[in-house]
Design a protein around this motif. Structure first.
Motif, PDB file in Angstrom:
ATOM      1  N   HIS A 165       0.862  -1.201   0.000  1.00 36.44           N
ATOM      2  CA  HIS A 165       0.000   0.000   0.000  1.00 36.44           C
ATOM      3  C   HIS A 165       0.893   1.244   0.000  1.00 36.44           C
ATOM      4  CE1 HIS A 165      -3.420   2.510   0.627  1.00 36.44           C
ATOM      5  NE2 HIS A 165      -3.709   2.246   1.883  1.00 36.44           N
TER       6      HIS A 165
ATOM      7  N   LYS B 245       6.565 -17.089 -10.891  1.00 39.73           N
ATOM      8  CA  LYS B 245       5.612 -17.436  -9.830  1.00 39.73           C
ATOM      9  C   LYS B 245       6.330 -17.897  -8.569  1.00 39.73           C
ATOM     10  CE  LYS B 245       1.796 -17.278  -9.997  1.00 39.73           C
ATOM     11  NZ  LYS B 245       1.171 -15.980  -9.660  1.00 39.73           N
TER      12      LYS B 245
ATOM     13  N   ARG C  32      -5.310  -2.699  -7.491  1.00 39.64           N
ATOM     14  CA  ARG C  32      -6.541  -3.469  -7.376  1.00 39.64           C
ATOM     15  C   ARG C  32      -7.616  -2.905  -8.309  1.00 39.64           C
ATOM     16  NH1 ARG C  32      -8.770  -6.214  -3.407  1.00 39.64           N
ATOM     17  NH2 ARG C  32      -6.839  -7.404  -3.531  1.00 39.64           N
TER      18      ARG C  32
ATOM     19  N   ARG D 104      -2.654   9.413 -11.579  1.00 37.04           N
ATOM     20  CA  ARG D 104      -1.733  10.140 -10.695  1.00 37.04           C
ATOM     21  C   ARG D 104      -0.282   9.886 -11.118  1.00 37.04           C
ATOM     22  NH1 ARG D 104      -3.697   7.343  -5.332  1.00 37.04           N
ATOM     23  NH2 ARG D 104      -3.393   5.608  -6.774  1.00 37.04           N
TER      24      ARG D 104
ATOM     25  N   TYR E 213       3.160 -10.430 -20.074  1.00 39.82           N
ATOM     26  CA  TYR E 213       2.733 -10.726 -18.695  1.00 39.82           C
ATOM     27  C   TYR E 213       2.007  -9.520 -18.110  1.00 39.82           C
ATOM     28  CZ  TYR E 213       3.220 -11.530 -13.639  1.00 39.82           C
ATOM     29  OH  TYR E 213       2.981 -11.675 -12.291  1.00 39.82           O
TER      30      TYR E 213
ATOM     31  N   LYS F  72      -2.032  -9.149 -17.401  1.00 41.23           N
ATOM     32  CA  LYS F  72      -2.515  -8.933 -16.028  1.00 41.23           C
ATOM     33  C   LYS F  72      -2.879  -7.467 -15.783  1.00 41.23           C
ATOM     34  CE  LYS F  72       0.087 -12.864 -14.359  1.00 41.23           C
ATOM     35  NZ  LYS F  72      -1.096 -13.750 -14.207  1.00 41.23           N
TER      36      LYS F  72
ATOM     37  N   ASP G 238       2.818   5.260  -6.812  1.00 39.44           N
ATOM     38  CA  ASP G 238       4.085   5.155  -6.068  1.00 39.44           C
ATOM     39  C   ASP G 238       5.302   4.999  -6.965  1.00 39.44           C
ATOM     40  OD1 ASP G 238       2.052   3.339  -3.910  1.00 39.44           O
ATOM     41  OD2 ASP G 238       2.990   5.241  -3.415  1.00 39.44           O
TER      42      ASP G 238
HETATM   43  C1  SDX Z   1      -1.414   2.073  -3.322  1.00 38.96           C
HETATM   44  O1  SDX Z   1      -6.132   0.667  -3.234  1.00 38.96           O
HETATM   45  C2  SDX Z   1      -5.651   1.849  -3.462  1.00 38.96           C
HETATM   46  O2  SDX Z   1      -6.326   2.737  -3.960  1.00 38.96           O
HETATM   47  C3  SDX Z   1      -4.218   2.068  -3.027  1.00 38.96           C
HETATM   48  C4  SDX Z   1      -3.561   3.384  -3.459  1.00 38.96           C
HETATM   49  C5  SDX Z   1      -4.174   4.552  -2.752  1.00 38.96           C
HETATM   50  O3  SDX Z   1      -4.040   5.670  -3.285  1.00 38.96           O
HETATM   51  O4  SDX Z   1      -4.708   4.379  -1.628  1.00 38.96           O
HETATM   52  O5  SDX Z   1      -3.667   3.540  -4.849  1.00 38.96           O
HETATM   53  C6  SDX Z   1      -2.072   3.388  -3.083  1.00 38.96           C
HETATM   54  O6  SDX Z   1      -1.379   1.274  -2.426  1.00 38.96           O
HETATM   55  C7  SDX Z   1      -0.904   1.762  -4.706  1.00 38.96           C
HETATM   56  C8  SDX Z   1      -0.357   0.291  -4.821  1.00 38.96           C
HETATM   57  C9  SDX Z   1       1.069   0.291  -4.262  1.00 38.96           C
HETATM   58  N1  SDX Z   1       1.584  -1.094  -4.181  1.00 38.96           N
HETATM   59  C10 SDX Z   1       2.549  -1.529  -5.004  1.00 38.96           C
HETATM   60  O7  SDX Z   1       3.025  -0.876  -5.942  1.00 38.96           O
HETATM   61  C11 SDX Z   1       3.072  -2.923  -4.644  1.00 38.96           C
HETATM   62  C12 SDX Z   1       3.178  -3.770  -5.915  1.00 38.96           C
HETATM   63  N2  SDX Z   1       1.828  -4.041  -6.393  1.00 38.96           N
HETATM   64  C13 SDX Z   1       1.191  -5.270  -5.984  1.00 38.96           C
HETATM   65  O8  SDX Z   1       1.563  -5.794  -4.775  1.00 38.96           O
HETATM   66  C14 SDX Z   1      -0.282  -5.354  -6.376  1.00 38.96           C
HETATM   67  O9  SDX Z   1      -0.365  -4.937  -7.662  1.00 38.96           O
HETATM   68  C15 SDX Z   1      -1.305  -4.623  -5.534  1.00 38.96           C
HETATM   69  C16 SDX Z   1      -1.189  -4.961  -4.087  1.00 38.96           C
HETATM   70  C17 SDX Z   1      -1.154  -3.157  -5.707  1.00 38.96           C
HETATM   71  C18 SDX Z   1      -2.687  -5.051  -6.038  1.00 38.96           C
HETATM   72  O10 SDX Z   1      -2.830  -6.379  -5.731  1.00 38.96           O
HETATM   73  P1  SDX Z   1      -4.166  -7.192  -6.155  1.00 38.96           P
HETATM   74  O11 SDX Z   1      -5.218  -6.325  -6.704  1.00 38.96           O
HETATM   75  O12 SDX Z   1      -4.527  -8.071  -5.013  1.00 38.96           O
HETATM   76  O13 SDX Z   1      -3.657  -8.000  -7.375  1.00 38.96           O
HETATM   77  P2  SDX Z   1      -3.054  -9.432  -7.265  1.00 38.96           P
HETATM   78  O14 SDX Z   1      -2.027  -9.478  -6.177  1.00 38.96           O
HETATM   79  O15 SDX Z   1      -4.178 -10.401  -7.211  1.00 38.96           O
HETATM   80  O16 SDX Z   1      -2.284  -9.517  -8.662  1.00 38.96           O
HETATM   81  C19 SDX Z   1      -2.956  -9.970  -9.820  1.00 38.96           C
HETATM   82  C20 SDX Z   1      -1.871 -10.721 -10.608  1.00 38.96           C
HETATM   83  C21 SDX Z   1      -1.143 -11.762  -9.733  1.00 38.96           C
HETATM   84  O17 SDX Z   1      -0.703 -12.788 -10.608  1.00 38.96           O
HETATM   85  P3  SDX Z   1      -1.608 -14.171 -10.660  1.00 38.96           P
HETATM   86  O18 SDX Z   1      -1.728 -14.676  -9.234  1.00 38.96           O
HETATM   87  O19 SDX Z   1      -2.956 -13.750 -11.236  1.00 38.96           O
HETATM   88  O20 SDX Z   1      -0.828 -15.093 -11.558  1.00 38.96           O
HETATM   89  O21 SDX Z   1      -0.847  -9.791 -11.018  1.00 38.96           O
HETATM   90  C22 SDX Z   1       0.375 -10.107 -10.394  1.00 38.96           C
HETATM   91  C23 SDX Z   1       0.077 -11.031  -9.235  1.00 38.96           C
HETATM   92  O22 SDX Z   1       1.171 -11.913  -9.002  1.00 38.96           O
HETATM   93  N3  SDX Z   1       0.964  -8.855  -9.943  1.00 38.96           N
HETATM   94  C24 SDX Z   1       2.229  -8.483 -10.085  1.00 38.96           C
HETATM   95  C25 SDX Z   1       2.307  -7.202  -9.528  1.00 38.96           C
HETATM   96  N4  SDX Z   1       1.119  -6.840  -9.065  1.00 38.96           N
HETATM   97  C26 SDX Z   1       0.286  -7.861  -9.315  1.00 38.96           C
HETATM   98  N5  SDX Z   1       3.282  -9.128 -10.628  1.00 38.96           N
HETATM   99  C27 SDX Z   1       4.450  -8.434 -10.610  1.00 38.96           C
HETATM  100  N6  SDX Z   1       4.622  -7.197 -10.102  1.00 38.96           N
HETATM  101  C28 SDX Z   1       3.570  -6.562  -9.546  1.00 38.96           C
HETATM  102  N7  SDX Z   1       3.727  -5.332  -9.032  1.00 38.96           N
END
Ligand code: SDX
Length: 431
Positions: free
Chosen positions: A267, A297, A309, A317, A355, A359, A366
């Protein structure tokens, strides 16, 4: 909420239940399951809330497919370009852009609340100097409830208003004090002749040994970063604040809970993690190695600053932040910042990779913010505290909205229980 005439039919074991459908002013329809358990004796199951609406709200809307974000109907790129943070605070809190007189009154009110109780200075000294500033902020903001007893009653609209102003006004002071404490420099008091962003920069970077003149370029960049992080629908930390508030907890405790949740690297902690990742990559020729790890993976590594998400397109942004990074580094005379070059090349490669395309992973807020913040002189540990300073108005606006909702109940999710069924205690000699 408008009275619904449309329904969704759910049939379980031959019995059909009609569930009301509510239509929003923007975004997907929602199926109201409020009475499902009472009628059908079943729960719905959605651990990450990927398909669940938790509340009504009129504050912020995100169209994830289009990559659009608006606050009270105004798109974020217009607000970032034409407005400024305290005006956006007013908009989020009260629903309309202020008149000149309303804005001046609001800015004066916030300015007059920027100091913290002098005795709170002692709190900082209980922390180790190397404590993460987010730990300090969780502690000190939570402790505000022990100092400001005249604004903790959430049933009193006047106290809610004072608490809102105190939190928005004092967060920069607390964040700056956490930073000064971590580097062994004396605290710098806020000044009433400076705007919000300039005050924060001066409290972070001024020293008693000489005058500090705020660079207007940095002040504008700081204000824009505050504006871009102000609110974002029902993200994890905002949902934490809403859930804490649903028990009647005081506003300072609720915001401390929001700060704690924001800290996580998935987050708000992603801005610090992203810059550390860019430094670990170190050069553009190592990008393929990290892209491969992000796709593997079996490797827990993720591209920090990528994915979201809700956004399945560019985070608007991030687009504004990327443009601002170019401008700020240019104006600061930071030629060819290596981290910015790595970030741009990483973005270029990733968004063309199957990839990431499949996805729908794009840069989020950030991805570029840390590059600007580091160029402005902040250590990575201050990136998430700056996010928390900005997001306080979003948390507070959502907190106020929830408290004003007559239908508000304590949040208490159920579960899919997969543990042991009933069994008798076994004496230790029989185990
Ligand atoms: C913020 O919610 C908000 O609005 C948050 C925010 C705000 O203003 O409040 O926007 C601020 O928190 C932005 C997000 C910052 N986080 C990151 O940058 C960390 C890296 N990102 C991930 O951890 C992830 O993308 C999330 C946590 C942001 C979202 O996760 P989700 O929606 O639960 O998605 P997921 O984990 O289910 O991913 C879907 C697929 C997965 O692969 P499969 O299981 O389907 O095979 O995409 C892949 C994930 O492995 N994936 C990534 C990835 N993010 C998702 N693979 C590589 N690198 C990534 N960054």
């Amino acid at each position: 909420m408008a009275h619904s005439t449309r329904t969704a039919s759910l049939t379980i074991d031959g019995k059909t239940y009609e569930l009301p459908i509510h239509s929003p002013t923007a975004g997907p329809d929602v199926i109201d399951i409020t009475k499902l358990y009472a009628q059908a004796g079943v729960f719905t199951h959605d651990p990450g809330f990927t398909s669940t609406s938790a509340c009504d709200s009129q504050i912020t809307f995100i169209d994830g497919d289009k990559g659009e974000l608006m606050h009270r109907g105004y798109p974020i790129d217009q607000l970032a370009e034409k407005s400024h943070y305290l005006e956006v605070c007013y908009l989020l809190l009260y629903g309309e852009l202020p008149s000149a007189a309303e804005l001046e009154k609001f800015e004066t009110t916030i300015t007059r609340h920027t100091m913290i109780h002098e005795q709170m200075h002692n709190f900082f000294r209980g922390f180790r100097r190397d404590a993460h500033p987010m730990a300090t902020m969780v502690g000190v903001v939570g402790a505000m409830s022990a100092f400001y007893h005249d604004s903790t009653d959430t049933n009193d609209a006047h106290q809610r208003e004072i608490a809102s102003h105190r939190l928005i006004a004092k967060m920069p002071t607390i964040a700056a004090m956490a930073y000064k404490y971590s580097i062994g420099q004396p605290f710098v008091y806020p000044r009433n002749d400076l705007d919000y962003a300039s005050n924060f920069l001066r409290m972070c970077f001024a020293v008693p040994a000489e005058d500090y003149v705020v660079d207007p370029i940095l002040a504008r960049a700081m204000d824009r970063i505050f504006t871009l992080h102000a609110d974002h629908e029902q993200n994890a930390s905002t949902s934490t604040v809403r859930l804490a508030s649903s028990s009647g907890a005081n506003p300072f405790a609720c915001i401390a809970a929001g700060i704690a949740c924001l800290w996580g690297p998935a987050h708000g902690g992603a801005n610090q993690a992203c810059l550390e990742m860019l430094k670990e990559i170190g050069s553009v020729d190592r990008i393929p190695e990290f892209i491969a790890r992000a796709k593997d993976k079996n490797d827990p590594f993720r591209l920090m600053g990528f994915g979201h998400r809700v956004y399945k397109n560019f985070d608007p942004r991030a687009t504004v932040m990327k443009k601002s990074a170019d401008e700020v580094l240019d104006l600061l005379g930071v030629e060819n910042n290596p981290l910015l070059q790595i970030a741009k090349e990483l973005e270029r490669i990733a968004v063309q990779d199957d990839y990431f395309i499949e996805k729908k992973l794009f840069p989020n807020v950030d991805f570029y913010s840390g590059i600007i913040l580091e160029a402005m002189g902040f250590p990575t540990a201050m990136f998430t505290p700056i996010f928390a300073v900005s997001r306080t108005v979003g948390w507070i606006s959502q907190w106020k909205e929830q408290l004003a909702d007559p239908a508000m109940k304590i949040g208490r999710p159920r579960q899919l229980y997969m543990g042991e069924t009933l069994r008798d205690y076994v004496e230790i000699e029989n185990r």
